[in-house]
Design a protein around this motif. Structure first.
Motif, PDB file in Angstrom:
ATOM      1  N   TYR A  47     -30.270  -2.957 -13.837  1.00  0.00           N
ATOM      2  CA  TYR A  47     -30.821  -4.181 -14.440  1.00  0.00           C
ATOM      3  C   TYR A  47     -30.768  -4.093 -15.966  1.00  0.00           C
ATOM      4  O   TYR A  47     -30.309  -5.023 -16.642  1.00  0.00           O
ATOM      5  CB  TYR A  47     -32.258  -4.382 -13.935  1.00  0.00           C
ATOM      6  CG  TYR A  47     -32.999  -5.502 -14.635  1.00  0.00           C
ATOM      7  CD1 TYR A  47     -32.539  -6.810 -14.581  1.00  0.00           C
ATOM      8  CD2 TYR A  47     -34.156  -5.233 -15.371  1.00  0.00           C
ATOM      9  CE1 TYR A  47     -33.213  -7.828 -15.230  1.00  0.00           C
ATOM     10  CE2 TYR A  47     -34.842  -6.250 -16.017  1.00  0.00           C
ATOM     11  CZ  TYR A  47     -34.362  -7.542 -15.956  1.00  0.00           C
ATOM     12  OH  TYR A  47     -35.023  -8.544 -16.606  1.00  0.00           O
ATOM     13  N   GLU A  48     -31.213  -2.953 -16.510  1.00  0.00           N
ATOM     14  CA  GLU A  48     -31.231  -2.778 -17.964  1.00  0.00           C
ATOM     15  C   GLU A  48     -29.811  -2.804 -18.547  1.00  0.00           C
ATOM     16  O   GLU A  48     -29.565  -3.403 -19.592  1.00  0.00           O
ATOM     17  CB  GLU A  48     -31.916  -1.455 -18.348  1.00  0.00           C
ATOM     18  CG  GLU A  48     -33.410  -1.425 -18.063  1.00  0.00           C
ATOM     19  CD  GLU A  48     -34.199  -2.453 -18.871  1.00  0.00           C
ATOM     20  OE1 GLU A  48     -33.782  -2.807 -19.988  1.00  0.00           O
ATOM     21  OE2 GLU A  48     -35.235  -2.938 -18.362  1.00  0.00           O
TER      22      GLU A  48
ATOM     23  N   PHE B 191     -30.990 -12.388 -12.070  1.00  0.00           N
ATOM     24  CA  PHE B 191     -30.094 -11.584 -11.235  1.00  0.00           C
ATOM     25  C   PHE B 191     -30.814 -11.330  -9.916  1.00  0.00           C
ATOM     26  O   PHE B 191     -31.772 -10.582  -9.850  1.00  0.00           O
ATOM     27  CB  PHE B 191     -29.769 -10.256 -11.933  1.00  0.00           C
ATOM     28  CG  PHE B 191     -28.652  -9.460 -11.293  1.00  0.00           C
ATOM     29  CD1 PHE B 191     -28.571  -9.276  -9.914  1.00  0.00           C
ATOM     30  CD2 PHE B 191     -27.648  -8.898 -12.070  1.00  0.00           C
ATOM     31  CE1 PHE B 191     -27.548  -8.554  -9.325  1.00  0.00           C
ATOM     32  CE2 PHE B 191     -26.608  -8.163 -11.493  1.00  0.00           C
ATOM     33  CZ  PHE B 191     -26.564  -7.995 -10.124  1.00  0.00           C
ATOM     34  N   THR B 192     -30.359 -11.978  -8.854  1.00  0.00           N
ATOM     35  CA  THR B 192     -31.033 -11.871  -7.563  1.00  0.00           C
ATOM     36  C   THR B 192     -30.175 -11.111  -6.555  1.00  0.00           C
ATOM     37  O   THR B 192     -28.961 -11.001  -6.727  1.00  0.00           O
ATOM     38  CB  THR B 192     -31.346 -13.262  -6.966  1.00  0.00           C
ATOM     39  OG1 THR B 192     -30.125 -13.827  -6.465  1.00  0.00           O
ATOM     40  CG2 THR B 192     -31.935 -14.200  -7.999  1.00  0.00           C
ATOM     41  N   TYR B 193     -30.831 -10.593  -5.522  1.00  0.00           N
ATOM     42  CA  TYR B 193     -30.109  -9.917  -4.428  1.00  0.00           C
ATOM     43  C   TYR B 193     -30.691 -10.410  -3.113  1.00  0.00           C
ATOM     44  O   TYR B 193     -31.900 -10.560  -2.951  1.00  0.00           O
ATOM     45  CB  TYR B 193     -30.229  -8.388  -4.530  1.00  0.00           C
ATOM     46  CG  TYR B 193     -31.464  -7.920  -5.262  1.00  0.00           C
ATOM     47  CD1 TYR B 193     -31.465  -7.810  -6.657  1.00  0.00           C
ATOM     48  CD2 TYR B 193     -32.638  -7.645  -4.577  1.00  0.00           C
ATOM     49  CE1 TYR B 193     -32.613  -7.426  -7.340  1.00  0.00           C
ATOM     50  CE2 TYR B 193     -33.779  -7.250  -5.250  1.00  0.00           C
ATOM     51  CZ  TYR B 193     -33.768  -7.149  -6.633  1.00  0.00           C
ATOM     52  OH  TYR B 193     -34.909  -6.782  -7.301  1.00  0.00           O
TER      53      TYR B 193
ATOM     54  N   GLU C 164     -21.407  -3.228 -12.305  1.00  0.00           N
ATOM     55  CA  GLU C 164     -22.173  -3.683 -13.481  1.00  0.00           C
ATOM     56  C   GLU C 164     -21.225  -4.312 -14.515  1.00  0.00           C
ATOM     57  O   GLU C 164     -21.486  -5.395 -15.051  1.00  0.00           O
ATOM     58  CB  GLU C 164     -22.922  -2.497 -14.121  1.00  0.00           C
ATOM     59  CG  GLU C 164     -24.062  -1.960 -13.257  1.00  0.00           C
ATOM     60  CD  GLU C 164     -24.539  -0.568 -13.681  1.00  0.00           C
ATOM     61  OE1 GLU C 164     -24.032  -0.013 -14.684  1.00  0.00           O
ATOM     62  OE2 GLU C 164     -25.430  -0.032 -12.989  1.00  0.00           O
ATOM     63  N   GLN C 165     -20.123  -3.626 -14.752  1.00  0.00           N
ATOM     64  CA  GLN C 165     -19.157  -4.106 -15.749  1.00  0.00           C
ATOM     65  C   GLN C 165     -18.523  -5.423 -15.297  1.00  0.00           C
ATOM     66  O   GLN C 165     -18.357  -6.351 -16.081  1.00  0.00           O
ATOM     67  CB  GLN C 165     -18.090  -3.041 -15.944  1.00  0.00           C
ATOM     68  CG  GLN C 165     -17.303  -3.231 -17.213  1.00  0.00           C
ATOM     69  CD  GLN C 165     -16.185  -2.202 -17.340  1.00  0.00           C
ATOM     70  OE1 GLN C 165     -16.195  -1.166 -16.655  1.00  0.00           O
ATOM     71  NE2 GLN C 165     -15.224  -2.485 -18.189  1.00  0.00           N
ATOM     72  N   SER C 166     -18.219  -5.488 -14.000  1.00  0.00           N
ATOM     73  CA  SER C 166     -17.578  -6.681 -13.453  1.00  0.00           C
ATOM     74  C   SER C 166     -18.503  -7.903 -13.560  1.00  0.00           C
ATOM     75  O   SER C 166     -18.047  -9.011 -13.870  1.00  0.00           O
ATOM     76  CB  SER C 166     -17.201  -6.399 -11.998  1.00  0.00           C
ATOM     77  OG  SER C 166     -16.593  -7.508 -11.435  1.00  0.00           O
ATOM     78  N   VAL C 167     -19.785  -7.702 -13.309  1.00  0.00           N
ATOM     79  CA  VAL C 167     -20.733  -8.819 -13.427  1.00  0.00           C
ATOM     80  C   VAL C 167     -20.696  -9.371 -14.856  1.00  0.00           C
ATOM     81  O   VAL C 167     -20.576 -10.578 -15.072  1.00  0.00           O
ATOM     82  CB  VAL C 167     -22.176  -8.379 -13.052  1.00  0.00           C
ATOM     83  CG1 VAL C 167     -23.196  -9.441 -13.447  1.00  0.00           C
ATOM     84  CG2 VAL C 167     -22.273  -8.103 -11.562  1.00  0.00           C
TER      85      VAL C 167
ATOM     86  N   HIS D  71     -34.295  -9.335 -10.806  1.00  0.00           N
ATOM     87  CA  HIS D  71     -34.487  -8.217 -11.749  1.00  0.00           C
ATOM     88  C   HIS D  71     -34.321  -6.896 -10.946  1.00  0.00           C
ATOM     89  O   HIS D  71     -33.455  -6.858 -10.100  1.00  0.00           O
ATOM     90  CB  HIS D  71     -35.842  -8.329 -12.461  1.00  0.00           C
ATOM     91  CG  HIS D  71     -36.253  -9.756 -12.770  1.00  0.00           C
ATOM     92  ND1 HIS D  71     -35.447 -10.622 -13.469  1.00  0.00           N
ATOM     93  CD2 HIS D  71     -37.364 -10.470 -12.445  1.00  0.00           C
ATOM     94  CE1 HIS D  71     -36.056 -11.801 -13.562  1.00  0.00           C
ATOM     95  NE2 HIS D  71     -37.217 -11.738 -12.945  1.00  0.00           N
ATOM     96  N   ASP D  72     -35.193  -5.906 -11.160  1.00  0.00           N
ATOM     97  CA  ASP D  72     -34.978  -4.649 -10.426  1.00  0.00           C
ATOM     98  C   ASP D  72     -35.796  -4.613  -9.119  1.00  0.00           C
ATOM     99  O   ASP D  72     -36.823  -5.264  -9.012  1.00  0.00           O
ATOM    100  CB  ASP D  72     -35.344  -3.441 -11.309  1.00  0.00           C
ATOM    101  CG  ASP D  72     -36.815  -3.460 -11.695  1.00  0.00           C
ATOM    102  OD1 ASP D  72     -37.237  -4.433 -12.359  1.00  0.00           O
ATOM    103  OD2 ASP D  72     -37.554  -2.542 -11.311  1.00  0.00           O
TER     104      ASP D  72
END
Ligand SMILES: [Zn+2]
Length: 454
Positions: free
Chosen positions: A92-93, A112-114, A149-152, A402-403
């Motif tokens: 998340y951070e 940012f949801t899951y 993470e990078q792709s998002v 979030h987390d």
């Protein structure tokens, strides 16, 4: 004016004013993009401590879907939905920091949801003690998570570069398959349903729906929530569980649309009976039909304004673990023993555990009337029922954003105890329970944020 020209002139005038209205009416802008995140190498699946090996194939692909909204004054809000069980605070951070740097977005703007699917990939530092990983497995998970993470971040930048005028609408449907899993025994569910006896415990059967249409009226995105654990399947094949089936069904029914599911306050909600692909598909279709029925009803237009607020509220731990506690930890399940060992190592390395956790709370106001409260971790259903009482029946509240902090009990659930009342160690926290005032602290924070966006 010559009467012969009058009708034509009037028509021209009204056409001209219609064009003027269209040009002057402020609109939302939106940019959308999706990422296929189905792992290509054998990775462990998230959410259950009982799996013994990595995934073997897929029921369907897994996705991260991105919707960037921009109000008439240029203020942006980012909605990310994902076929993930959860993300760690580290992920998340990392994503927040990069989105700030690359797109200027603050935490208040990032949702940012899951879905919490228990058939998605395990990610770094998220429920990590659940899995008996060796070094190679841990490395694969880290590599996959870093790439994700990078792709998002890359894809959010893409979405931000493709903004086009849209209209936004709000409504809600209803689906009845969510069950309070604390108050109804799964082993007796068939018997209970057959008896016609009503099931026990609070539920939230609403299906909040945000609709994005192009200027021509064509559907572009459907963002919908539901409060019910996506843990119907415990197989070794990737899937988005019932929510994956719901999104697929909607994208088939409305070609070209991006269907985006988020988990509402489903911490203590589950689907029963469960365990087969057919049952997961059936509930997915029920949810898709709820969205479809809501779409066929009149909807509230959402004016193109967006206010966003965010805060970390410190949630104190009831009792922070000591080395002695960890050495003699009574729960002998393998994942608790892995956790105790890992935490003890940290203490022995000189670390001091914090006495509270910075819990992420976010409130949006869309169009001046639509409140949308998004919280971290797994809040129980009481939070969404309470928010409706406090701020009105159309208020939307979701967790799993979030987390993936931990379970977030209400006072009622905290006092009742049991699984959703504590068990913080499963999430890697240095304690087993929050203090009993966890609900009061979160409520006060939400009230403050609602004031800011009203
Ligand atoms: Zn859960």
């Amino acid at each position: 004016m010559d009467r012969r020209f009058f009708p034509a002139a009037t028509m021209l005038l009204s056409m001209f004013s219609a064009v003027l209205v269209a040009a002057e009416t402020p609109l939302w802008k939106a940019g959308m993009v999706r990422i296929n995140i189905t792992p290509r190498e054998p990775l462990w699946m998230a959410g259950f401590a009982a799996r013994h090996r990595p995934a073997e194939g897929k029921l369907h692909d897994l996705w991260i879907k991105i919707l960037m909204l921009e109000a008439a004054d240029g203020h942006r809000g980012l909605i990310v939905t994902s076929d993930l069980c959860g993300i760690s605070k580290t992920t998340y951070e990392t994503v927040c920091k990069e989105l700030k740097r690359r797109c200027g977005l603050t935490r208040a703007q990032i949702k940012f949801t899951y879905s919490h699917t228990h058939s998605g990939p395990a990610l770094r530092e998220c429920l990590q003690d659940y899995y008996p990983w060796d070094e190679a497995a841990r490395e694969r998970v880290t590599r996959y998570t870093l790439a994700l993470e990078q792709s998002v971040v890359e894809h959010v930048c893409d979405a931000a570069a493709r903004m086009e005028p849209v209209t936004v609408w709000a409504t809600q449907g209803t689906a009845d398959f969510g069950v309070n899993r604390r108050n109804n025994r799964e082993s007796r569910i068939d018997e209970l349903l057959a008896s016609g006896e009503p099931l026990k415990g609070p539920v939230d059967h609403r299906v909040p729906l945000l609709v994005v249409r192009g200027r021509d009226g064509r559907l572009k995105a459907l963002v919908f929530g539901y409060a019910c654990h996506t843990s119907m399947l415990a197989l070794y094949q990737w899937s988005g569980d019932y929510a994956g089936f719901a999104q697929i069904a909607l994208e088939e029914r409305y070609p070209g649309v991006q269907a985006m599911f988020y988990q509402a306050c489903g911490g203590d909600q589950g689907a029963m009976p469960r365990g087969t692909i057919e049952l997961a598909r059936k509930n997915g279709l029920k949810l898709a039909t709820a969205v479809q029925e809501a779409l066929n009803q009149p909807m509230r237009p959402v004016a193109p304004t967006l206010k966003t607020a965010f805060a970390f509220v410190p949630l104190p731990f009831e009792r922070v673990m000591t080395a002695e506690d960890l050495k003699n930890f009574p729960n002998k399940n393998a994942h608790y023993q892995r956790w105790a060992k890992r935490m003890l190592k940290r203490l022995e390395a000189g670390e001091t555990f914090p006495t509270s956790y910075p819990y992420a709370v976010q409130v949006w106001n869309l169009g001046g009337r639509q409140l949308w409260i998004s919280m971290g971790g797994e809040p129980v259903v009481d939070y969404s029922l309470k928010a409706m009482k406090m701020f009105g029946p159309t208020t939307w509240t979701n967790g799993f954003t979030h987390d993936l902090t931990a379970y977030i009990p209400s006072r009622r659930v905290w006092e009742e105890g049991g699984y959703e009342g504590g068990y913080l160690g499963e999430y890697g926290l240095p304690a087993m329970r929050w203090t009993p005032d966890v609900e009061d602290r979160i409520t006060a924070c939400v009230e403050r944020l609602v004031e800011q966006v009203r």
